[in-house]
Design a protein around this motif. Structure first.
Motif, mmCIF file in Angstrom:
data_model
loop_
_atom_site.group_PDB
_atom_site.id
_atom_site.type_symbol
_atom_site.label_atom_id
_atom_site.label_comp_id
_atom_site.label_asym_id
_atom_site.label_seq_id
_atom_site.Cartn_x
_atom_site.Cartn_y
_atom_site.Cartn_z
ATOM 1 N N HIS A 8 0.847 -1.189 0.000
ATOM 2 C CA HIS A 8 0.000 0.000 0.000
ATOM 3 C C HIS A 8 0.881 1.237 0.000
ATOM 4 N N LEU A 9 0.732 2.047 -1.020
ATOM 5 C CA LEU A 9 1.493 3.285 -1.111
ATOM 6 C C LEU A 9 0.666 4.438 -0.573
ATOM 7 N N PRO A 10 1.254 5.304 0.246
ATOM 8 C CA PRO A 10 0.523 6.490 0.703
ATOM 9 C C PRO A 10 0.093 7.359 -0.470
ATOM 10 N N LEU A 34 3.228 11.616 -6.317
ATOM 11 C CA LEU A 34 4.577 11.938 -6.796
ATOM 12 C C LEU A 34 4.987 11.018 -7.941
ATOM 13 N N LEU A 35 4.649 9.744 -7.835
ATOM 14 C CA LEU A 35 4.996 8.809 -8.917
ATOM 15 C C LEU A 35 4.240 9.148 -10.199
ATOM 16 N N TRP A 36 2.960 9.498 -10.059
ATOM 17 C CA TRP A 36 2.203 9.887 -11.248
ATOM 18 C C TRP A 36 2.779 11.159 -11.869
ATOM 19 N N ALA A 37 3.226 12.078 -11.032
ATOM 20 C CA ALA A 37 3.841 13.300 -11.555
ATOM 21 C C ALA A 37 5.124 12.980 -12.316
ATOM 22 N N ALA A 38 5.937 12.065 -11.771
ATOM 23 C CA ALA A 38 7.169 11.668 -12.466
ATOM 24 C C ALA A 38 6.851 11.007 -13.804
ATOM 25 N N LEU A 39 5.801 10.182 -13.812
ATOM 26 C CA LEU A 39 5.408 9.522 -15.058
ATOM 27 C C LEU A 39 4.954 10.541 -16.098
ATOM 28 N N LEU A 40 4.200 11.534 -15.674
ATOM 29 C CA LEU A 40 3.760 12.572 -16.604
ATOM 30 C C LEU A 40 4.943 13.346 -17.166
ATOM 31 N N VAL A 41 5.960 13.603 -16.339
ATOM 32 C CA VAL A 41 7.153 14.285 -16.816
ATOM 33 C C VAL A 41 7.851 13.454 -17.899
ATOM 34 N N LEU A 42 7.921 12.136 -17.683
ATOM 35 C CA LEU A 42 8.549 11.264 -18.676
ATOM 36 C C LEU A 42 7.771 11.266 -19.984
ATOM 37 N N ALA A 85 9.808 1.155 -9.474
ATOM 38 C CA ALA A 85 10.349 0.387 -8.348
ATOM 39 C C ALA A 85 9.556 0.533 -7.051
ATOM 40 N N PRO A 86 9.146 1.754 -6.644
ATOM 41 C CA PRO A 86 8.432 1.853 -5.356
ATOM 42 C C PRO A 86 7.075 1.167 -5.330
ATOM 43 N N ALA A 87 6.520 0.865 -6.503
ATOM 44 C CA ALA A 87 5.166 0.321 -6.558
ATOM 45 C C ALA A 87 5.132 -1.197 -6.641
ATOM 46 N N THR A 88 6.254 -1.878 -6.390
ATOM 47 C CA THR A 88 6.284 -3.323 -6.541
ATOM 48 C C THR A 88 7.267 -3.949 -5.567
ATOM 49 N N ARG A 89 7.073 -5.247 -5.321
ATOM 50 C CA ARG A 89 8.046 -6.041 -4.582
ATOM 51 C C ARG A 89 8.781 -7.010 -5.509
ATOM 52 N N ASN A 90 8.455 -6.981 -6.792
ATOM 53 C CA ASN A 90 9.027 -7.917 -7.764
ATOM 54 C C ASN A 90 10.134 -7.223 -8.550
ATOM 55 N N PRO A 91 11.385 -7.674 -8.430
ATOM 56 C CA PRO A 91 12.471 -7.012 -9.160
ATOM 57 C C PRO A 91 12.349 -7.118 -10.676
ATOM 58 N N ARG A 92 11.495 -8.015 -11.152
ATOM 59 C CA ARG A 92 11.311 -8.126 -12.603
ATOM 60 C C ARG A 92 10.573 -6.915 -13.168
#
Length: 369
Positions: free
Chosen positions: A21-23, A29-37, A65-72
């Motif tokens: 669960h992400l706060p 912040l992750l969505w903002a980074a994705l929009l920048v990309l 990376a922050p949204a998963t526990r799977n390194p794949r």
């Protein structure tokens, strides 16, 4: 857990972790980074062959990376970013030197590998912490055994809430036991938190369980528990406690050892049951003096008695006001102890907007007949 119910996690260990669960702020912040990309890729395509922003695609695996526990997952997003970089280099940025495109690809590969390593490490650490918390929770469950829902004329309910959501261990304690002298109940609060507080709680519970069956007088039982607590090496750790005795017939007795007084709700009114004299917490009588005395009250059918720790009564709202426990208890309409405690904890949660600052234990009794 049976062998058939186990599964292998992304970090190679067995057993399920709770859902990730992400706060809300992290997600934003992750969505903002994705929009920048996305904006960078669009700007690169529109800018033509003389300008490239493909090195920014190296951030893509870091965003996932922050949204998963799977390194794949970061490896896969890195692969997608690499394919996009190749396509942009081949169809858009054809005028740039090959060294620029190679540098972009190497940056994406390095960021993908580093992000995958970070995810694997964090998942491993999270699993270790999860197991430690489960062991602590099992230890506390072994100490705080759930009481029966009904003993004779009494209907009983208990609730325990840790101050922090990630905490599963604390110093509040309770016990309900049947003896030759009636039902005897203990509710206490150890000074401090953590494993040291749990160790003290185990000592107090052991003293109560052993003494409640052999000591006839409730005040003498409290004195015995005080001597045992004072004899331990950590004498500076005291315990506030409330002892209650409900015989099959006659008045109920209670001994208050520096604890918040219990609340008796009768016919819609709530009163505090105050002890005959002030008495110190367990472990401090040799310093503070005084003696434990038993108070009496005659229970009636329909009476509800609430025992609580100060984690409830000292919960504060935004204006730094204490939770008005007696007032709220009188206003709650639930009669069943378990329903009343659920409503009360929910009400405390709404009052303390920033959460409890101390563990909270509640024990409710209702006389049905």
């Amino acid at each position: 857990m049976s062998a058939h119910s186990k599964h292998v996690n992304a970090d190679g260990s067995h057993g399920p972790l709770p859902p990730l669960h992400l706060p809300r702020r992290t997600r934003m912040l992750l969505w903002a980074a994705l929009l920048v990309l996305v904006g960078a890729v669009a700007a690169d395509v529109l800018a033509g062959p003389g300008v490239t922003l493909t090195p920014m695609l190296a951030v893509t695996p870091m965003v996932s990376a922050p949204a998963t526990r799977n390194p794949r997952v970061p490896l896969a997003t890195g692969a997608v970013a690499a394919v996009m970089a190749v396509l942009i280099a081949y169809f858009v940025d054809v005028a740039l030197p090959i060294s620029v495109h190679v540098a972009s690809l190497l940056s994406i590969v390095a960021a993908s590998l580093a992000s995958a390593a970070t995810v694997a490490l964090m998942a491993s650490r999270e699993r270790e912490l999860f197991h430690v918390r489960n062991v602590a929770e099992a230890a506390q469950r072994a100490l705080l055994r759930p009481p029966p829902e009904r003993i004779g004329q009494l209907r009983i309910a208990v609730r325990y809430t840790a101050a922090a959501a990630e905490s599963r261990i604390g110093g509040d304690l309770y016990e309900v036991t049947e003896t030759a002298y009636g039902v005897r109940i203990l509710l206490g609060d150890v000074q401090g938190h953590g494993l040291a507080a749990v160790e003290t709680a185990a000592d107090v519970l052991g003293a109560f369980r052993a003494g409640s069956r052999i000591v006839a007088d409730l005040a003498q039982l409290a004195e015995r528990m005080d001597r045992i607590q004072a004899s331990h090496a950590m004498q500076e750790r005291f315990v506030t406690a409330l002892l209650l005795e409900v015989p099959p017939t006659g008045p109920a007795k209670f001994v208050n050892c520096g604890h918040p007084p219990p609340l008796l709700r009768r016919a819609g009114r709530v009163v505090e049951l105050k002890p005959p004299a002030a008495a110190p917490p367990l472990g401090l009588r040799h310093l503070a003096g005084g003696r434990y005395q038993a108070g009496l009250f005659e229970p009636r059918r329909g009476d509800l008695l609430l025992l609580h720790t100060d984690g409830v009564s000292e919960a504060r709202d935004r204006a730094d006001r204490f939770y008005p426990l007696a007032e709220r208890l009188a206003a709650l309409r639930a009669s069943a102890p378990e329903d009343l405690l659920d409503l009360l904890l929910a009400d405390v949660g709404r009052w303390a907007e920033h959460g409890l600052t101390d563990d909270a234990a509640l024990l409710a009794l209702r006389w049905d007949r």
